[in-house]
Design a protein around this motif. Structure first.
Motif, PDB file in Angstrom:
ATOM      1  N   ARG A 233      10.294   2.972   2.823  1.00  0.00           N
ATOM      2  CA  ARG A 233      11.081   4.092   2.426  1.00  0.00           C
ATOM      3  C   ARG A 233      11.726   4.829   3.522  1.00  0.00           C
ATOM      4  O   ARG A 233      13.036   4.951   3.633  1.00  0.00           O
ATOM      5  CB  ARG A 233      10.350   5.194   1.440  1.00  0.00           C
ATOM      6  N   LYS A 234      10.905   5.100   4.353  1.00  0.00           N
ATOM      7  CA  LYS A 234      11.542   5.854   5.576  1.00  0.00           C
ATOM      8  C   LYS A 234      12.586   5.232   6.346  1.00  0.00           C
ATOM      9  O   LYS A 234      13.663   5.509   6.833  1.00  0.00           O
ATOM     10  CB  LYS A 234      10.353   6.295   6.439  1.00  0.00           C
TER      11      LYS A 234
ATOM     12  N   ASP B 159       5.888   3.722   2.016  1.00  0.00           N
ATOM     13  CA  ASP B 159       6.418   5.187   2.680  1.00  0.00           C
ATOM     14  C   ASP B 159       7.092   4.692   3.883  1.00  0.00           C
ATOM     15  O   ASP B 159       8.057   5.342   4.362  1.00  0.00           O
ATOM     16  CB  ASP B 159       5.112   5.920   3.177  1.00  0.00           C
ATOM     17  N   ALA B 160       6.532   3.776   4.678  1.00  0.00           N
ATOM     18  CA  ALA B 160       7.041   3.481   5.717  1.00  0.00           C
ATOM     19  C   ALA B 160       8.440   2.556   5.596  1.00  0.00           C
ATOM     20  O   ALA B 160       9.477   2.899   6.064  1.00  0.00           O
ATOM     21  CB  ALA B 160       6.334   2.384   6.497  1.00  0.00           C
TER      22      ALA B 160
ATOM     23  N   THR C 164       1.030  -1.261  -0.151  1.00  0.00           N
ATOM     24  CA  THR C 164      -0.203  -0.053  -0.123  1.00  0.00           C
ATOM     25  C   THR C 164       0.951   1.236  -0.092  1.00  0.00           C
ATOM     26  O   THR C 164       2.102   1.197   0.301  1.00  0.00           O
ATOM     27  CB  THR C 164      -0.995   0.124   1.431  1.00  0.00           C
ATOM     28  N   GLU C 165       0.239   2.238  -0.117  1.00  0.00           N
ATOM     29  CA  GLU C 165       1.163   3.812   0.003  1.00  0.00           C
ATOM     30  C   GLU C 165       1.687   3.929   1.129  1.00  0.00           C
ATOM     31  O   GLU C 165       2.929   4.222   1.249  1.00  0.00           O
ATOM     32  CB  GLU C 165       0.181   4.678  -0.682  1.00  0.00           C
ATOM     33  N   GLU C 166       1.116   3.378   2.229  1.00  0.00           N
ATOM     34  CA  GLU C 166       1.507   3.602   3.533  1.00  0.00           C
ATOM     35  C   GLU C 166       2.458   2.605   3.787  1.00  0.00           C
ATOM     36  O   GLU C 166       3.539   3.024   4.542  1.00  0.00           O
ATOM     37  CB  GLU C 166       0.369   3.388   4.606  1.00  0.00           C
ATOM     38  N   GLU C 167       2.624   1.559   3.357  1.00  0.00           N
ATOM     39  CA  GLU C 167       3.543   0.448   3.507  1.00  0.00           C
ATOM     40  C   GLU C 167       4.860   0.945   2.919  1.00  0.00           C
ATOM     41  O   GLU C 167       6.063   0.927   3.492  1.00  0.00           O
ATOM     42  CB  GLU C 167       3.086  -0.834   3.293  1.00  0.00           C
TER      43      GLU C 167
END
Length: 65
Positions: free
Chosen positions: A17-18, A14-15, A9-12
């Protein structure tokens, strides 16, 4: 070397990547190592469980032999 496509998901993503950035690593390297760690942990837990069963049933196995 073989490759595998993963969907996040976009949230996963992003996490991921961070977290990879925080460790100064690529997302690919971070994800690869996370999968390998999960595989190794599963194998370790299986080996521990098998050793426990063998210890717990040692006397019974001796009698049945």
């Amino acid at each position: 070397m073989a490759a595998l496509n993963l969907r996040f998901t976009e949230e996963e993503l992003d996490a991921l990547r961070k977290r990879a950035d925080a460790e100064g690593r690529s997302m690919q390297s971070f994800a690869h190592d996370a999968v390998i760690a999960a595989i190794n942990e599963h194998s370790r837990l299986f080996d521990e469980a098998a050793a426990h069963v063998l210890r717990a049933s040692e006397e019974l196995n001796r009698r049945l032999a």
